[in-house]
Design a protein around this motif. Structure first.
Motif, PDB file in Angstrom:
ATOM      1  N   GLY A 170       5.668  -3.939  -0.383  1.00 59.18           N
ATOM      2  CA  GLY A 170       5.435  -2.523  -0.118  1.00 59.18           C
ATOM      3  C   GLY A 170       5.088  -1.683  -1.323  1.00 59.18           C
ATOM      4  O   GLY A 170       5.033  -0.462  -1.236  1.00 59.18           O
ATOM      5  N   PHE A 171       4.815  -2.332  -2.465  1.00 58.64           N
ATOM      6  CA  PHE A 171       4.487  -1.570  -3.665  1.00 58.64           C
ATOM      7  C   PHE A 171       3.042  -1.064  -3.639  1.00 58.64           C
ATOM      8  O   PHE A 171       2.776   0.097  -3.911  1.00 58.64           O
ATOM      9  N   VAL A 172       2.135  -1.973  -3.339  1.00 54.64           N
ATOM     10  CA  VAL A 172       0.716  -1.618  -3.264  1.00 54.64           C
ATOM     11  C   VAL A 172       0.104  -2.382  -2.088  1.00 54.64           C
ATOM     12  O   VAL A 172       0.639  -3.387  -1.638  1.00 54.64           O
ATOM     13  N   ASP A 173      -1.029  -1.914  -1.616  1.00 54.77           N
ATOM     14  CA  ASP A 173      -1.699  -2.610  -0.528  1.00 54.77           C
ATOM     15  C   ASP A 173      -3.212  -2.399  -0.602  1.00 54.77           C
ATOM     16  O   ASP A 173      -3.829  -1.932   0.355  1.00 54.77           O
ATOM     17  N   PRO A 174      -3.825  -2.712  -1.757  1.00 54.69           N
ATOM     18  CA  PRO A 174      -5.275  -2.538  -1.876  1.00 54.69           C
ATOM     19  C   PRO A 174      -6.013  -3.560  -1.011  1.00 54.69           C
ATOM     20  O   PRO A 174      -5.540  -4.677  -0.789  1.00 54.69           O
ATOM     21  N   TRP A 175      -7.197  -3.189  -0.561  1.00 51.86           N
ATOM     22  CA  TRP A 175      -7.964  -4.016   0.364  1.00 51.86           C
ATOM     23  C   TRP A 175      -8.361  -5.357  -0.235  1.00 51.86           C
ATOM     24  O   TRP A 175      -8.433  -6.362   0.482  1.00 51.86           O
ATOM     25  N   PHE A 176      -8.580  -5.398  -1.564  1.00 49.04           N
ATOM     26  CA  PHE A 176      -9.126  -6.623  -2.151  1.00 49.04           C
ATOM     27  C   PHE A 176      -8.151  -7.789  -2.097  1.00 49.04           C
ATOM     28  O   PHE A 176      -8.549  -8.951  -2.253  1.00 49.04           O
ATOM     29  N   MET A 177      -6.861  -7.513  -1.880  1.00 50.05           N
ATOM     30  CA  MET A 177      -5.899  -8.610  -1.845  1.00 50.05           C
ATOM     31  C   MET A 177      -6.155  -9.569  -0.682  1.00 50.05           C
ATOM     32  O   MET A 177      -5.806 -10.743  -0.742  1.00 50.05           O
ATOM     33  N   ALA A 178      -6.773  -9.062   0.385  1.00 51.56           N
ATOM     34  CA  ALA A 178      -7.079  -9.921   1.529  1.00 51.56           C
ATOM     35  C   ALA A 178      -8.118 -10.978   1.177  1.00 51.56           C
ATOM     36  O   ALA A 178      -8.269 -11.971   1.900  1.00 51.56           O
ATOM     37  N   ILE A 179      -8.836 -10.787   0.065  1.00 56.93           N
ATOM     38  CA  ILE A 179      -9.823 -11.771  -0.376  1.00 56.93           C
ATOM     39  C   ILE A 179      -9.135 -12.995  -0.969  1.00 56.93           C
ATOM     40  O   ILE A 179      -9.663 -14.112  -0.912  1.00 56.93           O
ATOM     41  N   LEU A 180      -7.953 -12.817  -1.522  1.00 52.99           N
ATOM     42  CA  LEU A 180      -7.234 -13.916  -2.169  1.00 52.99           C
ATOM     43  C   LEU A 180      -6.619 -14.834  -1.121  1.00 52.99           C
ATOM     44  O   LEU A 180      -5.970 -14.378  -0.190  1.00 52.99           O
TER      45      LEU A 180
END
Length: 227
Positions: A170-180
């Motif tokens: 719950g600290f961050v939720d940027p969209w690019f993480m779904a790429i990993l």
């Protein structure tokens, strides 16, 4: 099929000789012991992180170290002059290390989270994560001259792949993480412990995306082995 299982058993003997099984047993025992002494129930996100460490991180590091040891001993050069096709060797290692990962993960879940986790989903997530990690470990170790050089490269990559845990916490939720691909692994493992957190589309994304990375990793691992 007999050739496949014969090479898998050969892999098992090599991994035992290099104390890979002992290393996994020690890590699983330490993680389980640490969890057992914590008085509070761990959130699903932290359980997912621990299981990801056991399946993905260990498999990634172990395959690289194995390959470098085999290069030093000339094992890979010897394989190159045998009639054994490259794809068979590349298949045997993910199979053997994934089975090891499943055993370690099952022990952790049975000991620490048996009443919370969906064991079927856990094993599926561990199998996909471990297979992907082993194949991409082949790719990353290709051309690396030493264990220290591999560890430096692998640790940098692991720092990036660990970023999705910040989203689960719950600290961050940027969209690019779904790429990993690690995002898909952690999402599936989190859903195994907390089923309500995983919707149908997330299920499809996690399984499909990990399968895609396995397919790409298989292609690049074959190329790396041929070199």
């Amino acid at each position: 099929m007999a050739r496949v299982w014969g090479l898998v058993l050969w892999e098992v003997r090599i991994q035992a000789r290099y104390y890979i099984y002992l290393g996994v047993a020690v890590v699983v025992a330490l993680l389980s012991g640490m969890i057992a002494i914590i008085p509070l129930e761990l959130p699903a996100s932290q359980v997912a992180f621990l299981l990801f460490t056991e399946s993905g991180v260990l498999a990634f590091f172990f395959v690289g170290i194995l390959v470098l040891m085999e290069k030093t001993e000339g094992t890979l050069n010897a394989l190159g002059v045998t009639p054994t096709p490259a794809w068979l060797f590349v298949l045997a290692r993910p199979v053997s290390l994934t089975v090891l990962s499943l055993i370690g993960g099952y022990v952790m879940v049975a000991v620490d989270f048996g009443d919370r986790a969906d064991i079927g989903v856990v094993l599926l997530a561990l199998a996909l994560t471990s297979a992907m990690a082993v194949l991409w470990g082949f790719v990353v170790v290709a051309g690396v001259p030493s264990v220290n050089a591999y560890l430096a490269r692998a640790i940098l990559l692991m720092v990036v792949l660990m970023l999705p845990i910040l989203g689960l916490l719950g600290f961050v939720d940027p969209w690019f993480m779904a790429i990993l691909p690690s995002h898909a692994s952690l999402l599936l493992l989190n859903g195994a412990v907390e089923p309500a957190s995983l919707g149908r589309l997330e299920w499809v994304y996690a399984v499909s995306y990990l399968s895609l990375w396995i397919a790409i990793g298989w292609f690049w691992a074959l190329r790396a082995f041929d070199r």
